[in-house]
Design an enzyme around this catalytic site. Structure first.
Site, PDB file in Angstrom:
ATOM      1  N   THR A  14      51.062 -29.290 -35.453  1.00  0.00           N
ATOM      2  CA  THR A  14      52.058 -31.008 -35.028  1.00  0.00           C
ATOM      3  C   THR A  14      52.174 -31.188 -37.255  1.00  0.00           C
ATOM      4  O   THR A  14      53.395 -31.323 -37.034  1.00  0.00           O
ATOM      5  CB  THR A  14      51.338 -31.863 -34.999  1.00  0.00           C
ATOM      6  N   ARG A  21      60.508 -29.087 -39.961  1.00  0.00           N
ATOM      7  CA  ARG A  21      61.505 -29.663 -39.749  1.00  0.00           C
ATOM      8  C   ARG A  21      61.884 -30.959 -40.793  1.00  0.00           C
ATOM      9  O   ARG A  21      63.234 -30.752 -40.444  1.00  0.00           O
ATOM     10  CB  ARG A  21      61.309 -30.601 -38.194  1.00  0.00           C
ATOM     11  N   ASN A  41      42.991 -27.449 -25.934  1.00  0.00           N
ATOM     12  CA  ASN A  41      40.998 -28.060 -26.056  1.00  0.00           C
ATOM     13  C   ASN A  41      41.009 -28.786 -24.810  1.00  0.00           C
ATOM     14  O   ASN A  41      39.773 -28.160 -24.528  1.00  0.00           O
ATOM     15  CB  ASN A  41      41.493 -28.905 -26.790  1.00  0.00           C
ATOM     16  N   CYS A  42      41.972 -29.669 -24.533  1.00  0.00           N
ATOM     17  CA  CYS A  42      41.894 -30.092 -23.380  1.00  0.00           C
ATOM     18  C   CYS A  42      42.163 -29.712 -21.621  1.00  0.00           C
ATOM     19  O   CYS A  42      41.095 -30.295 -20.376  1.00  0.00           O
ATOM     20  CB  CYS A  42      42.616 -31.363 -22.978  1.00  0.00           C
ATOM     21  N   THR A 273      43.608 -39.246 -48.713  1.00  0.00           N
ATOM     22  CA  THR A 273      42.385 -39.278 -48.888  1.00  0.00           C
ATOM     23  C   THR A 273      41.918 -39.874 -49.961  1.00  0.00           C
ATOM     24  O   THR A 273      43.333 -40.530 -50.905  1.00  0.00           O
ATOM     25  CB  THR A 273      41.795 -38.306 -48.793  1.00  0.00           C
ATOM     26  N   ILE A 278      45.798 -34.829 -51.592  1.00  0.00           N
ATOM     27  CA  ILE A 278      45.246 -34.376 -49.654  1.00  0.00           C
ATOM     28  C   ILE A 278      45.076 -35.627 -48.698  1.00  0.00           C
ATOM     29  O   ILE A 278      45.201 -36.729 -49.024  1.00  0.00           O
ATOM     30  CB  ILE A 278      43.908 -34.125 -50.088  1.00  0.00           C
ATOM     31  N   GLY A 282      43.124 -36.477 -36.823  1.00  0.00           N
ATOM     32  CA  GLY A 282      42.436 -36.016 -36.220  1.00  0.00           C
ATOM     33  C   GLY A 282      40.865 -36.003 -36.469  1.00  0.00           C
ATOM     34  O   GLY A 282      40.794 -37.253 -36.713  1.00  0.00           O
ATOM     35  N   ASP A 283      40.224 -35.558 -35.883  1.00  0.00           N
ATOM     36  CA  ASP A 283      39.125 -36.170 -35.203  1.00  0.00           C
ATOM     37  C   ASP A 283      38.065 -36.364 -36.541  1.00  0.00           C
ATOM     38  O   ASP A 283      36.915 -36.877 -36.081  1.00  0.00           O
ATOM     39  CB  ASP A 283      38.136 -34.556 -34.422  1.00  0.00           C
ATOM     40  N   LYS A 435      53.249 -58.222  -7.506  1.00  0.00           N
ATOM     41  CA  LYS A 435      52.606 -58.732  -8.327  1.00  0.00           C
ATOM     42  C   LYS A 435      50.789 -57.899  -8.438  1.00  0.00           C
ATOM     43  O   LYS A 435      50.410 -57.698  -7.956  1.00  0.00           O
ATOM     44  CB  LYS A 435      51.367 -60.036  -7.693  1.00  0.00           C
TER      45      LYS A 435
HETATM   46  P1  FAD Z   1      40.813 -30.024 -33.709  1.00  0.00           P
HETATM   47  O1  FAD Z   1      41.851 -28.921 -32.443  1.00  0.00           O
HETATM   48  O2  FAD Z   1      40.041 -29.163 -33.208  1.00  0.00           O
HETATM   49  O3  FAD Z   1      41.039 -28.093 -35.135  1.00  0.00           O
HETATM   50  C1  FAD Z   1      40.306 -27.917 -35.080  1.00  0.00           C
HETATM   51  C2  FAD Z   1      40.091 -26.529 -36.100  1.00  0.00           C
HETATM   52  O4  FAD Z   1      40.305 -26.461 -37.229  1.00  0.00           O
HETATM   53  C3  FAD Z   1      39.958 -25.707 -34.924  1.00  0.00           C
HETATM   54  O5  FAD Z   1      40.265 -24.599 -34.702  1.00  0.00           O
HETATM   55  C4  FAD Z   1      38.672 -25.383 -36.243  1.00  0.00           C
HETATM   56  O6  FAD Z   1      37.935 -23.390 -35.780  1.00  0.00           O
HETATM   57  C5  FAD Z   1      39.481 -25.655 -37.899  1.00  0.00           C
HETATM   58  N1  FAD Z   1      39.016 -25.803 -38.864  1.00  0.00           N
HETATM   59  C6  FAD Z   1      38.054 -26.332 -38.930  1.00  0.00           C
HETATM   60  N2  FAD Z   1      37.198 -25.945 -40.445  1.00  0.00           N
HETATM   61  C7  FAD Z   1      37.673 -25.336 -41.097  1.00  0.00           C
HETATM   62  C8  FAD Z   1      37.907 -24.363 -42.164  1.00  0.00           C
HETATM   63  N3  FAD Z   1      36.989 -25.024 -43.053  1.00  0.00           N
HETATM   64  N4  FAD Z   1      38.632 -23.618 -42.196  1.00  0.00           N
HETATM   65  C9  FAD Z   1      39.778 -23.029 -41.648  1.00  0.00           C
HETATM   66  N5  FAD Z   1      39.491 -23.118 -40.105  1.00  0.00           N
HETATM   67  C10 FAD Z   1      39.031 -25.088 -39.830  1.00  0.00           C
HETATM   68  N6  FAD Z   1      41.389 -34.985 -26.209  1.00  0.00           N
HETATM   69  C11 FAD Z   1      42.130 -35.521 -25.410  1.00  0.00           C
HETATM   70  O7  FAD Z   1      43.158 -37.067 -25.697  1.00  0.00           O
HETATM   71  N7  FAD Z   1      41.559 -36.106 -23.682  1.00  0.00           N
HETATM   72  C12 FAD Z   1      41.228 -34.199 -23.243  1.00  0.00           C
HETATM   73  O8  FAD Z   1      41.426 -34.293 -22.547  1.00  0.00           O
HETATM   74  C13 FAD Z   1      40.928 -34.010 -24.573  1.00  0.00           C
HETATM   75  N8  FAD Z   1      39.718 -33.140 -23.959  1.00  0.00           N
HETATM   76  C14 FAD Z   1      39.087 -32.597 -24.822  1.00  0.00           C
HETATM   77  C15 FAD Z   1      38.327 -31.166 -23.966  1.00  0.00           C
HETATM   78  C16 FAD Z   1      37.370 -30.641 -24.844  1.00  0.00           C
HETATM   79  C17 FAD Z   1      37.068 -29.689 -23.886  1.00  0.00           C
HETATM   80  C18 FAD Z   1      37.458 -30.598 -25.819  1.00  0.00           C
HETATM   81  C19 FAD Z   1      36.153 -29.825 -26.931  1.00  0.00           C
HETATM   82  C20 FAD Z   1      37.860 -31.658 -26.193  1.00  0.00           C
HETATM   83  C21 FAD Z   1      38.964 -32.088 -26.405  1.00  0.00           C
HETATM   84  N9  FAD Z   1      39.959 -33.227 -26.169  1.00  0.00           N
HETATM   85  C22 FAD Z   1      40.375 -33.996 -25.210  1.00  0.00           C
HETATM   86  C23 FAD Z   1      40.120 -33.911 -27.916  1.00  0.00           C
HETATM   87  C24 FAD Z   1      40.881 -33.104 -28.366  1.00  0.00           C
HETATM   88  O9  FAD Z   1      41.031 -32.386 -28.220  1.00  0.00           O
HETATM   89  C25 FAD Z   1      40.547 -33.301 -30.338  1.00  0.00           C
HETATM   90  O10 FAD Z   1      40.488 -34.571 -30.799  1.00  0.00           O
HETATM   91  C26 FAD Z   1      42.457 -33.214 -30.936  1.00  0.00           C
HETATM   92  O11 FAD Z   1      42.225 -31.228 -30.516  1.00  0.00           O
HETATM   93  C27 FAD Z   1      41.655 -32.778 -32.269  1.00  0.00           C
HETATM   94  O12 FAD Z   1      42.356 -32.278 -32.553  1.00  0.00           O
HETATM   95  P2  FAD Z   1      41.979 -32.128 -34.331  1.00  0.00           P
HETATM   96  O13 FAD Z   1      43.741 -31.577 -35.122  1.00  0.00           O
HETATM   97  O14 FAD Z   1      41.193 -32.746 -35.351  1.00  0.00           O
HETATM   98  O15 FAD Z   1      41.230 -31.311 -34.379  1.00  0.00           O
END
Ligand code: FAD
Length: 824
Positions: A14, A21, A41-42, A273, A278, A282-283, A435
């Site tokens: 994203t 853009r 993922n979801c 950060t 930087i 996300g998570d 209601k």
């Molecule tokens: P991610 O989308 O996990 O992306 C992180 C990426 O970084 C990974 O691909 C990883 O390989 C890469 N990475 C990490 N370290 C490095 C590195 N050093 N070098 C290169 N690449 C690296 N959320 C919801 O809101 N609703 C749902 O229904 C839901 N269902 C889910 C089901 C499953 C099975 C899972 C696993 C997650 C689910 N989630 C859901 C959670 C949601 O997918 C995450 O909250 C979201 O993807 C987080 O986004 P992110 O970009 O932080 O991490």
């Protein structure tokens, strides 16, 4: 400008798209250590379950299509192994070649996500034990299922992903056992709401253990052996670990960026950060929760995506957009129910010492008179000072998503329960009520805030062991007959004014009905007539019963039998035997949308209008109807000839029979009921010898354990339980388990028991413990007497698995079909 992004899925992709853009001339490179970017993922659990049939559908973009569309470089299978913030460069390892290289940046964005927690338990790395985070994990699980055709799976951890996996494995025809360490599934929910999910899981033939942890894994005869901390062992074909996740913040930590207490990367309101060049999303980040003010991590896709956009804006436009934080709005499908939460649960508010009031309502998805209305339970938490909404949880079948979004927006905007009461919603009978349940939740909360209503919670009633409360059941007599809270007095609401002088002035009066609505009217009558201490049981009998019944569902696959729990609404197990009734003699009745006891009352009224030999086919959506209709048929002598459940819809066909009094014969049967009153070893042995013998001769056996008999079924390995003074005193004085029982005669100061055991062993007689287990394995029903437990301070957690808690009514109901009743 040169932007580098670590992580190419939710947050990373994203950010990249928005950056392009806003800034067509920059250089953008995404580093992703996996093979794929921007995937769903979801959707992974649903692809494993076969609901999503095409693997390609999981990929929103491929590295090539994304690179072309946004004119950027995507380097998959490239892992960033370090960040040098003073030099403003990163070191990357090309996983294909093993080579490393550096890349400089003007701005760096971290979106590395979270990693599944994998505890270091013995045997955890064995084949067949999986975690689920990404596409390769998914492929491995899917391949394993396709090749090995597992019949049984263990899912460890009952969070959102664990339950989604349980549902999807079940969908593939695999028997599923869930092991959960907490006392409930789905920790963002409060216990009373999770209890609704527990009861639903039971109807789906899911085995689950609560308050239970896994201690190790082993392999025997090609099967996995999962050892639990309760000495129990589960044999299985595969294991899914979904114990939780933790932020993947190692890279940030090694780079010297500030990390918070929860392990997440600390960012400011611009998602920067501790290094201004930087950004992180996300998570992996932690951020102050708007409700509590404490730093938390949000593991959800929505916030990750929105943060990506905000971070890109701030990078290009120099910190113009503030991130306000996430209130963790989440939703999950758990078989037929939808479970959603937003804000902070009452439980967590309590832990954080944030003063709050909770309230609960049971409503319907739309107007009850329009077909297909389904139950919906809503719990909200709000501030006692100004009514500010702090959290909401919903468990229901239909329309949960739109309601949770309304609550979420109210919380985000700092709205109050008054705002909820006034929220304007679109209404027509198929969609809502004039209601809406959201309005009702607000109105009930307003009543609590301004003192019009005083609520008492099920726990306070359940733990009222000194009987200080006067329990007033204001439902009709028919409803009362079907079951009530032990010790309650029944005065139907419409007769309350006539009997008002019979109520005690010096006691705290707790009025209750099915869901709390009629009890509110009763409370208003009493309060305005001068009674000062009048309370309404929050959520009525529905919440009380759901929360106080047995929550877990163990041992259901042992005999391919749905459980030892008579509270289970055992949907599809009933036989279909309608063929012998003429179609013309079956009258249809729709009681969907009515809350307990509405469906039963409607059934009674309708059955009164038909002749003996005719039948009513009733459809209801209240989960309690499954149990109630059986009990009602038993009590009235009408014959329940078919009972099925399809999703939330329960269908019963009841044949009108002669009333019991006219039937001219006593019900009875071939079954056996035993009362185990004593904790003498010899009497306990006699109990189980007879029970096991009776089972062998084809009887269904129920043992009712009361007073000292409770000691016979205590587990050997103690779990920590909270007890009052008398409970502790009894605990010290009574045998701690079956192994400590003495003989009723010739006990020789305690030596009698061990001597008897030795003689039994020499003569190859089974030990008492083996006999108990045999009885359980053979489906003997163990009911522990609730009243004796209260008196002696014994807690349900002290019993071996498989024991139900019940009152004398449960026992007496079993005696109806027994021709052998023994008191031991
Ligand atoms: P991610 O989308 O996990 O992306 C992180 C990426 O970084 C990974 O691909 C990883 O390989 C890469 N990475 C990490 N370290 C490095 C590195 N050093 N070098 C290169 N690449 C690296 N959320 C919801 O809101 N609703 C749902 O229904 C839901 N269902 C889910 C089901 C499953 C099975 C899972 C696993 C997650 C689910 N989630 C859901 C959670 C949601 O997918 C995450 O909250 C979201 O993807 C987080 O986004 P992110 O970009 O932080 O991490």
């Amino acid at each position: 400008m040169k932007y580098l992004i670590i992580g190419g899925v939710a947050g990373g992709a994203t950010t990249a798209a928005r950056l392009r853009r806003l800034d067509e001339n920059s250089e953008i490179i995404i580093f992703e250590r996996g093979e794929y970017i921007s995937y769903a993922n979801c959707g992974l659990p649903y692809y494993i379950g076969g609901i999503i049939t095409e693997r390609d559908k999981l990929f929103v973009q491929t590295p090539e299509s994304f690179g072309t569309r946004f004119n950027l470089t995507v380097r998959t299978l490239n892992e960033v192994i370090s960040v040098n913030k003073s030099e403003k460069n990163i070191t990357v390892k090309d996983i294909r070649t093993g080579n490393t290289y550096t890349e400089s940046y003007d701005k760096l964005i971290l979106s590395p996500g979270a990693e599944p927690f994998r505890p270091q338990l013995p045997g955890i790395n064995m084949e067949g034990i999986f975690t689920l985070r990404n596409v390769p994990d998914t492929d491995k699980i899917k391949l394993y299922i396709n090749e090995k055709r597992p019949l049984h799976a263990v899912v460890i951890g009952a969070g959102f992903i664990g339950l989604e996996m349980a549902e999807n494995l079940h969908h593939r025809g695999i028997n599923v056992t869930i092991i959960e360490m907490a006392e409930q599934v789905m920790t963002p929910l409060d216990y009373s709401m999770a209890a609704l999910v527990h009861q639903h899981l039971k109807t789906k033939n899911i085995e689950f253990y609560l308050n239970t942890a896994v201690s190790s894994f082993a392999k025997e005869n090609d099967r996995l052996i999962v050892k639990l901390n309760s000495t129990r062992i589960i044999e299985t074909d595969m294991v899914i670990l979904s114990i939780g996740v933790r932020p993947d913040s190692r890279l940030a930590k090694d780079a010297g960026l500030q990390i918070g207490d929860t392990g997440g990367i600390i960012v400011n309101e611009f998602l920067q950060t501790s290094d201004k060049d930087i950004f992180a999303v996300g998570d992996a980040i932690e951020f102050p929760n708007p409700v509590t003010g404490t730093r938390m991590i949000t593991y959800l896709a929505g916030p990750a995506n929105k943060q990506g956009r905000i971070a890109a804006d701030n990078i290009v436009k120099s910190n113009k957009k503030q991130y306000k934080g996430s209130i963790n709005t989440a939703i999950a499908k758990v078989f037929d129910v939808t479970v959603a939460s937003t804000g902070v649960s009452g439980k967590l508010l309590g832990k954080l010492n944030i003063s709050h009031i909770d309230s609960i309502i049971h409503s319907s998805s739309h107007a009850g008179y329009y077909p297909g209305a389904l139950p919906m339970s809503i719990k909200i938490s709000f501030s006692p000072d100004d009514g500010r909404l702090l959290g909401a949880q919903i468990v229901g079948f239909d329309g949960v998503d739109k309601r949770i979004d309304l609550f979420a927006e109210c919380i985000r905007k700092g709205g109050t329960v008054h705002d909820l009461a006034e929220i304007e919603h679109a209404y027509a009978p198929p969609y809502s009520s004039a209601k809406d349940p959201v309005n009702i939740a607000g109105m009930v909360a307003e009543n609590i805030l301004d003192g019009t209503a005083k609520m008492i919670w099920w726990r306070d009633v359940f733990h009222d062991t000194n009987k200080e409360l006067f329990l007033l059941d204001i439902r009709t007599r028919d409803e009362f007959q079907l079951g009530t809270i032990e010790g309650a007095v029944n005065i139907p609401l419409d007769e309350l004014r006539l009997h008002i002088n019979e109520l005690p002035q010096d006691k705290k009066i707790v009025a209750f009905c099915g869901v709390g609505l009629r009890a509110h009217v009763a409370c208003r009558i009493l309060t305005q007539t001068g009674f000062a201490d009048v309370w309404n049981l929050a959520g009525g009998l529905k919440t009380y019963e759901t929360a106080t019944q047995k929550q877990s569902n163990e041992d259901i696959f042992a005999n391919d039998y749905i459980g030892n729990d008579d509270h289970i609404y055992q949907g599809s197990k009933e036989k279909t035997i309608t063929s012998f009734i003429e179609k013309a003699k079956i009258k249809d009745l729709d009681a969907c949308g009515l809350q307990c006891p509405g469906p039963i009352l409607k059934l009674k009224q309708s059955i009164d209008t038909i002749a003996v030999g005719e039948a009513i086919r009733i459809k209801a959506s209240d989960a309690g109807f499954y149990k109630d209709v059986k009990a009602w048929a038993n009590v009235t002598g009408n014959e329940l000839i078919e009972l099925t459940q399809n999703g939330a819809e329960i269908t019963a066909i009841v044949l009108k029979s002669e009333p019991i009094a006219k039937q001219g014969f006593q019900k009875g049967g071939n079954n056996a009921t035993l009362i185990c009153f004593s904790d003498n070893l010899d009497k306990a042995l006699a109990t189980f010898v007879i029970a096991n013998g009776a089972v062998a001769s084809g009887k269904k056996v129920t043992i009712f354990f009361t007073f000292w008999g409770l000691n016979v079924i205590k587990r050997q390995k103690k779990l920590p339980v909270k007890k009052d003074f008398f409970g502790k005193m009894f605990g010290v004085m009574m045998p701690s388990s079956s192994r400590k029982l003495g003989l009723s005669k010739m006990n020789f100061a305690g030596a009698g028991g061990p001597m008897m055991r030795m003689v039994m062993k020499n003569k190859h007689v089974d030990s008492l413990e083996n006999m108990i287990q045999t009885a359980l394995n053979n489906g003997v029903e163990f009911i522990a007497c609730q009243m004796s437990m209260d008196v002696m301070g014994v807690k349900a957690e002290e019993f071996i698995d498989g024991v139900q808690i019940g009152g004398v009514a449960s026992y007496l109901e079993r005696t109806e079909s027994a021709n052998l009743n023994l008191f031991m």
